[in-house]
Design a protein around this motif. Sequence first.
Motif, PDB file in Angstrom:
ATOM      1  N   ILE A   1      10.914   5.067   2.185  1.00 40.54           N
ATOM      2  CA  ILE A   1      10.540   4.269   3.341  1.00 40.54           C
ATOM      3  C   ILE A   1       9.026   4.033   3.257  1.00 40.54           C
ATOM      4  O   ILE A   1       8.377   4.548   2.360  1.00 40.54           O
ATOM      5  CB  ILE A   1      10.890   5.012   4.642  1.00 40.54           C
ATOM      6  CG1 ILE A   1      10.369   6.445   4.538  1.00 40.54           C
ATOM      7  CG2 ILE A   1      12.385   5.023   4.872  1.00 40.54           C
ATOM      8  CD1 ILE A   1       9.878   7.010   5.768  1.00 40.54           C
ATOM      9  N   PHE A   2       8.475   3.271   4.173  1.00 37.10           N
ATOM     10  CA  PHE A   2       7.033   3.023   4.191  1.00 37.10           C
ATOM     11  C   PHE A   2       6.411   3.915   5.265  1.00 37.10           C
ATOM     12  O   PHE A   2       6.455   3.589   6.445  1.00 37.10           O
ATOM     13  CB  PHE A   2       6.753   1.545   4.447  1.00 37.10           C
ATOM     14  CG  PHE A   2       7.397   0.661   3.419  1.00 37.10           C
ATOM     15  CD1 PHE A   2       6.805   0.462   2.184  1.00 37.10           C
ATOM     16  CD2 PHE A   2       8.625   0.056   3.668  1.00 37.10           C
ATOM     17  CE1 PHE A   2       7.411  -0.327   1.214  1.00 37.10           C
ATOM     18  CE2 PHE A   2       9.235  -0.733   2.707  1.00 37.10           C
ATOM     19  CZ  PHE A   2       8.621  -0.922   1.481  1.00 37.10           C
ATOM     20  N   PRO A   3       5.851   5.068   4.856  1.00 31.30           N
ATOM     21  CA  PRO A   3       5.499   6.103   5.829  1.00 31.30           C
ATOM     22  C   PRO A   3       4.425   5.703   6.832  1.00 31.30           C
ATOM     23  O   PRO A   3       4.431   6.182   7.962  1.00 31.30           O
ATOM     24  CB  PRO A   3       5.016   7.268   4.963  1.00 31.30           C
ATOM     25  CG  PRO A   3       4.701   6.680   3.632  1.00 31.30           C
ATOM     26  CD  PRO A   3       5.591   5.496   3.468  1.00 31.30           C
ATOM     27  N   ARG A   4       3.508   4.798   6.439  1.00 34.26           N
ATOM     28  CA  ARG A   4       2.418   4.467   7.366  1.00 34.26           C
ATOM     29  C   ARG A   4       2.693   3.199   8.162  1.00 34.26           C
ATOM     30  O   ARG A   4       1.824   2.677   8.844  1.00 34.26           O
ATOM     31  CB  ARG A   4       1.089   4.387   6.618  1.00 34.26           C
ATOM     32  CG  ARG A   4       0.560   5.787   6.277  1.00 34.26           C
ATOM     33  CD  ARG A   4      -0.694   5.719   5.447  1.00 34.26           C
ATOM     34  NE  ARG A   4      -0.392   5.301   4.084  1.00 34.26           N
ATOM     35  CZ  ARG A   4      -1.314   5.121   3.145  1.00 34.26           C
ATOM     36  NH1 ARG A   4      -2.575   5.302   3.438  1.00 34.26           N
ATOM     37  NH2 ARG A   4      -0.968   4.759   1.925  1.00 34.26           N
ATOM     38  N   LEU A   5       3.925   2.705   8.067  1.00 32.75           N
ATOM     39  CA  LEU A   5       4.355   1.621   8.957  1.00 32.75           C
ATOM     40  C   LEU A   5       5.256   2.242  10.016  1.00 32.75           C
ATOM     41  O   LEU A   5       5.889   3.265   9.784  1.00 32.75           O
ATOM     42  CB  LEU A   5       5.143   0.560   8.185  1.00 32.75           C
ATOM     43  CG  LEU A   5       4.473  -0.100   6.979  1.00 32.75           C
ATOM     44  CD1 LEU A   5       5.346  -1.253   6.484  1.00 32.75           C
ATOM     45  CD2 LEU A   5       3.092  -0.602   7.327  1.00 32.75           C
TER      46      LEU A   5
ATOM     47  N   GLY B   1       7.307  14.868  12.867  1.00 28.37           N
ATOM     48  CA  GLY B   1       6.001  14.954  13.493  1.00 28.37           C
ATOM     49  C   GLY B   1       4.939  15.652  12.666  1.00 28.37           C
ATOM     50  O   GLY B   1       3.757  15.490  12.900  1.00 28.37           O
TER      51      GLY B   1
ATOM     52  N   GLY C   1       6.614   7.883   8.668  1.00 29.66           N
ATOM     53  CA  GLY C   1       6.284   9.146   8.011  1.00 29.66           C
ATOM     54  C   GLY C   1       6.517  10.362   8.886  1.00 29.66           C
ATOM     55  O   GLY C   1       6.530  11.486   8.396  1.00 29.66           O
ATOM     56  N   THR C   2       6.692  10.168  10.189  1.00 33.97           N
ATOM     57  CA  THR C   2       6.909  11.310  11.077  1.00 33.97           C
ATOM     58  C   THR C   2       8.398  11.584  11.292  1.00 33.97           C
ATOM     59  O   THR C   2       8.749  12.513  12.013  1.00 33.97           O
ATOM     60  CB  THR C   2       6.250  11.079  12.459  1.00 33.97           C
ATOM     61  OG1 THR C   2       6.935  10.008  13.103  1.00 33.97           O
ATOM     62  CG2 THR C   2       4.787  10.741  12.333  1.00 33.97           C
ATOM     63  N   LEU C   3       9.272  10.781  10.689  1.00 35.41           N
ATOM     64  CA  LEU C   3      10.708  10.980  10.896  1.00 35.41           C
ATOM     65  C   LEU C   3      11.216  12.192  10.127  1.00 35.41           C
ATOM     66  O   LEU C   3      10.674  12.560   9.099  1.00 35.41           O
ATOM     67  CB  LEU C   3      11.490   9.746  10.427  1.00 35.41           C
ATOM     68  CG  LEU C   3      11.213   8.421  11.117  1.00 35.41           C
ATOM     69  CD1 LEU C   3      12.205   7.378  10.650  1.00 35.41           C
ATOM     70  CD2 LEU C   3      11.283   8.574  12.624  1.00 35.41           C
ATOM     71  N   SER C   4      12.308  12.758  10.626  1.00 33.99           N
ATOM     72  CA  SER C   4      12.978  13.826   9.889  1.00 33.99           C
ATOM     73  C   SER C   4      13.711  13.213   8.698  1.00 33.99           C
ATOM     74  O   SER C   4      13.889  11.997   8.614  1.00 33.99           O
ATOM     75  CB  SER C   4      13.977  14.525  10.792  1.00 33.99           C
ATOM     76  OG  SER C   4      15.088  13.679  11.018  1.00 33.99           O
TER      77      SER C   4
ATOM     78  N   LEU D   1       5.685   6.197  13.695  1.00 33.74           N
ATOM     79  CA  LEU D   1       5.364   6.027  12.275  1.00 33.74           C
ATOM     80  C   LEU D   1       6.517   6.601  11.465  1.00 33.74           C
ATOM     81  O   LEU D   1       6.989   7.711  11.733  1.00 33.74           O
ATOM     82  CB  LEU D   1       4.081   6.777  11.921  1.00 33.74           C
ATOM     83  CG  LEU D   1       2.764   6.092  12.273  1.00 33.74           C
ATOM     84  CD1 LEU D   1       1.604   6.911  11.739  1.00 33.74           C
ATOM     85  CD2 LEU D   1       2.718   4.686  11.718  1.00 33.74           C
TER      86      LEU D   1
ATOM     87  N   ARG E   1      15.094   9.392   8.147  1.00 34.46           N
ATOM     88  CA  ARG E   1      14.623   8.504   7.073  1.00 34.46           C
ATOM     89  C   ARG E   1      15.798   7.863   6.374  1.00 34.46           C
ATOM     90  O   ARG E   1      15.752   6.695   6.000  1.00 34.46           O
ATOM     91  CB  ARG E   1      13.817   9.304   6.051  1.00 34.46           C
ATOM     92  CG  ARG E   1      12.461   9.709   6.574  1.00 34.46           C
ATOM     93  CD  ARG E   1      11.774  10.599   5.554  1.00 34.46           C
ATOM     94  NE  ARG E   1      10.653  11.243   6.196  1.00 34.46           N
ATOM     95  CZ  ARG E   1       9.431  11.287   5.666  1.00 34.46           C
ATOM     96  NH1 ARG E   1       9.195  10.761   4.496  1.00 34.46           N
ATOM     97  NH2 ARG E   1       8.458  11.869   6.319  1.00 34.46           N
TER      98      ARG E   1
ATOM     99  N   ARG F   1       0.830  -1.200   0.000  1.00 35.94           N
ATOM    100  CA  ARG F   1       0.000   0.000   0.000  1.00 35.94           C
ATOM    101  C   ARG F   1       0.880   1.271   0.000  1.00 35.94           C
ATOM    102  O   ARG F   1       0.619   2.224  -0.716  1.00 35.94           O
ATOM    103  CB  ARG F   1      -0.893   0.003   1.245  1.00 35.94           C
ATOM    104  CG  ARG F   1      -1.711   1.269   1.436  1.00 35.94           C
ATOM    105  CD  ARG F   1      -2.271   1.355   2.842  1.00 35.94           C
ATOM    106  NE  ARG F   1      -1.189   1.470   3.811  1.00 35.94           N
ATOM    107  CZ  ARG F   1      -1.339   1.383   5.116  1.00 35.94           C
ATOM    108  NH1 ARG F   1      -2.521   1.130   5.627  1.00 35.94           N
ATOM    109  NH2 ARG F   1      -0.317   1.515   5.933  1.00 35.94           N
ATOM    110  N   ASP F   2       1.952   1.263   0.788  1.00 33.07           N
ATOM    111  CA  ASP F   2       2.784   2.462   0.911  1.00 33.07           C
ATOM    112  C   ASP F   2       3.687   2.669  -0.300  1.00 33.07           C
ATOM    113  O   ASP F   2       3.860   3.798  -0.751  1.00 33.07           O
ATOM    114  CB  ASP F   2       3.635   2.378   2.185  1.00 33.07           C
ATOM    115  CG  ASP F   2       2.878   2.893   3.395  1.00 33.07           C
ATOM    116  OD1 ASP F   2       1.668   3.127   3.274  1.00 33.07           O
ATOM    117  OD2 ASP F   2       3.510   3.067   4.456  1.00 33.07           O
TER     118      ASP F   2
ATOM    119  N   SER G   1       4.912  15.619   9.110  1.00 30.43           N
ATOM    120  CA  SER G   1       4.864  15.247   7.697  1.00 30.43           C
ATOM    121  C   SER G   1       3.961  14.055   7.428  1.00 30.43           C
ATOM    122  O   SER G   1       4.020  13.455   6.385  1.00 30.43           O
ATOM    123  CB  SER G   1       6.280  14.940   7.202  1.00 30.43           C
ATOM    124  OG  SER G   1       6.914  14.043   8.067  1.00 30.43           O
TER     125      SER G   1
END
Lengths: 344, 265
Positions: B90-94, A340, B149-152, B147, B156, A191-192, A342
């Motif tokens: 990367i896989f942002p929602r994992l 936090g 996706g929250t990394l700087s 998550l 990442r 999915r990602d 993004s």
Amino acid sequence: MTAQRTLRAAGLVVLLAVVAVFPLVFTNPTATLFAIDTLIFVIVASAWNMFSGFSGYLSLGHAVFYGTGAYFMAVAANDWHMNGSAAFELLPLAGLVAALIAVPVGLIALRVRRHTFVVITIAFFFIAQLAASNLSVTGGSSGLILPSPPFASATFNNPFYYLAAVLAVLTVALAWLVRRSRYGLQLRAIRDDEDRAAGLGVRTMPVKLSALVLSAFITGMAGALWVYFIGTAYPMFVFDPLFDLAVVLMAFFGGLGTIAGPVLGALVLEPAQQWLTLQTTGYESEILFGALFLVIILFLPRGVLPTAAEYLTKGRAVLARRRERPPGQSPSELAESRGGSSRS
Amino acid sequence: MTAELATRGITKSFGGVQALAECTLTAPSGQITGLIGPNGSGKTTLFNIITGYERPDAGQVFLGSQEITKAAPRRVFALGVGRTFQLTRIFPRLTVLENMLVPSGHLRGGPAGSPGQRNSAGGGRGHRERAMELLAFTGIDGLSGALAGTLSYGQRKLLELSYVLVADPAVVLLDEPAGGVNPSLVNHLADRISELNKAGRTFLIVEHNMDFVMGLCHQVTVLDYGTVIASGPPDLIRNDPRVLDAYLGSALLDAQAADEPAVDD
Ligand SMILES: Nc1ncnc2c1ncn2[C@@H]1O[C@H](COP(=O)(O)OP(=O)(O)OP(=O)(O)O)[C@@H](O)[C@H]1O
Ligand SMILES: [Mg+2]
């Protein structure tokens, strides 16, 4: 954390208890009829989510599997003279037939992504609807009538209710197992970023296809149960375009890709839809539902549960920050203070 | 044991743009090779061709003695070539830990203890434990539950490097690992790469940060308009007139200017 886990377990037990005693408390057949419809949508929305929510491939063609299961049930129950609880034994077979149909559908549709995938699933839906209206085995547009189940009229709905409840519990449990497995992780990685996942060794096609087939199996069983309950199979009801919209709306409403999301969506939206249909005449309820769809996609695209969870986490983080001093500059802390914002 | 990575005569054009022209280079086994060149000189395109994300118009890619020119990304990865992307993927929602569990940890068909499996020789240890070890190694284990996706941006890059290492690749390709990374993390990153290299891994690194490249790499190859114009140890490369020409007015000259007084003293 443990307190939260206990709370969640307690909530689950209460929910299961309510489901177990519902037909004993509400003996009115209209109430159990609504409840059966709702449970069937719990099953289908969870099954849909297990494929579409986890993998990101949004199917608008699950009615194909639902309808296939339903027609198999209608034809088999008539031809093999199965009725009553014997007919219920046909459910896994109906699921299997729907799963078989999902293999070619998946092999074709899963070659493309995003909008193109959605459009192809819609095309499959119309092919199925057209076939059902014209084939002789489905009775064409005059439909099929199923054998009438030999249940006592006072508790006629109960066997259907309990079967739907058991299927719903099993489906949700399976979704939970899939989500926390390595297989579920691979689906969510697809999915990602599907190409990246493939580049890290994930066998993307078998993973996607098996998820679709599994989802179709459950959806087919639900369709079979439903058609046996209502007793008739007409193409425009068995292959109903609003069916897919309702399922997608439920999953989006509760939270795409979560376990509780589709359950919550079905529990809230199906009774609401039924109630609205009773209150209004004509198409008002459908128009209202269309409006609700827009509101959710526009304002809560990630669903009620993830949005609520995010607010909770943010609230907690603010509280925690008030208590602690700002962290130093190790790599992990650096990211905490800079990241936090993004999240998509 | 690690493997040598080599390309021979790779040519690739996109419409009218010639991205690579007869590009031949080698990343020798167990060494850190820098790949530099001005913007648009074809570095990323070469990475994409090596790892199977693009097909070359002509030329070959070799891993040791094996040709891998037309292998799909999954197969290249399975053979022991890991890579990161210039814009991290990367896989942002994992979560960070979940990202680490996506790559198969036991991809190579060979027996346990086959090339590159040094770190998992212990056997019975779980995928998860190994993932946490690697996160600790790159220094982001404190974020395992966040998550991705929250990394700087810098985090990442570290995460992508970490999960590429899960499968114990013999060869690692890094596309601008230091680009846009907080200066305090750049040294951290260089130390980690150096450590991994000492354990035997081959590296091919694209990077514009010249201090980083010159300090870390055993040898440097320079691309210009898709062709290799120079190759050799960092000290020779930084004074090579062809390289200075290609880089006129850009990063290398600045680094050069900064270094010169110290050398003259
Ligand atoms: N998919 C593509 N389609 C069209 N042109 C492309 C494509 N990929 C790369 N190019 C072109 O090929 C050339 C080489 O690009 P490439 O990204 O490999 O350069 P690079 O050396 O990595 O540059 P940078 O240092 O800016 O990352 C450029 O002119 C670029 O515009
Ligand atoms: Mg590049």
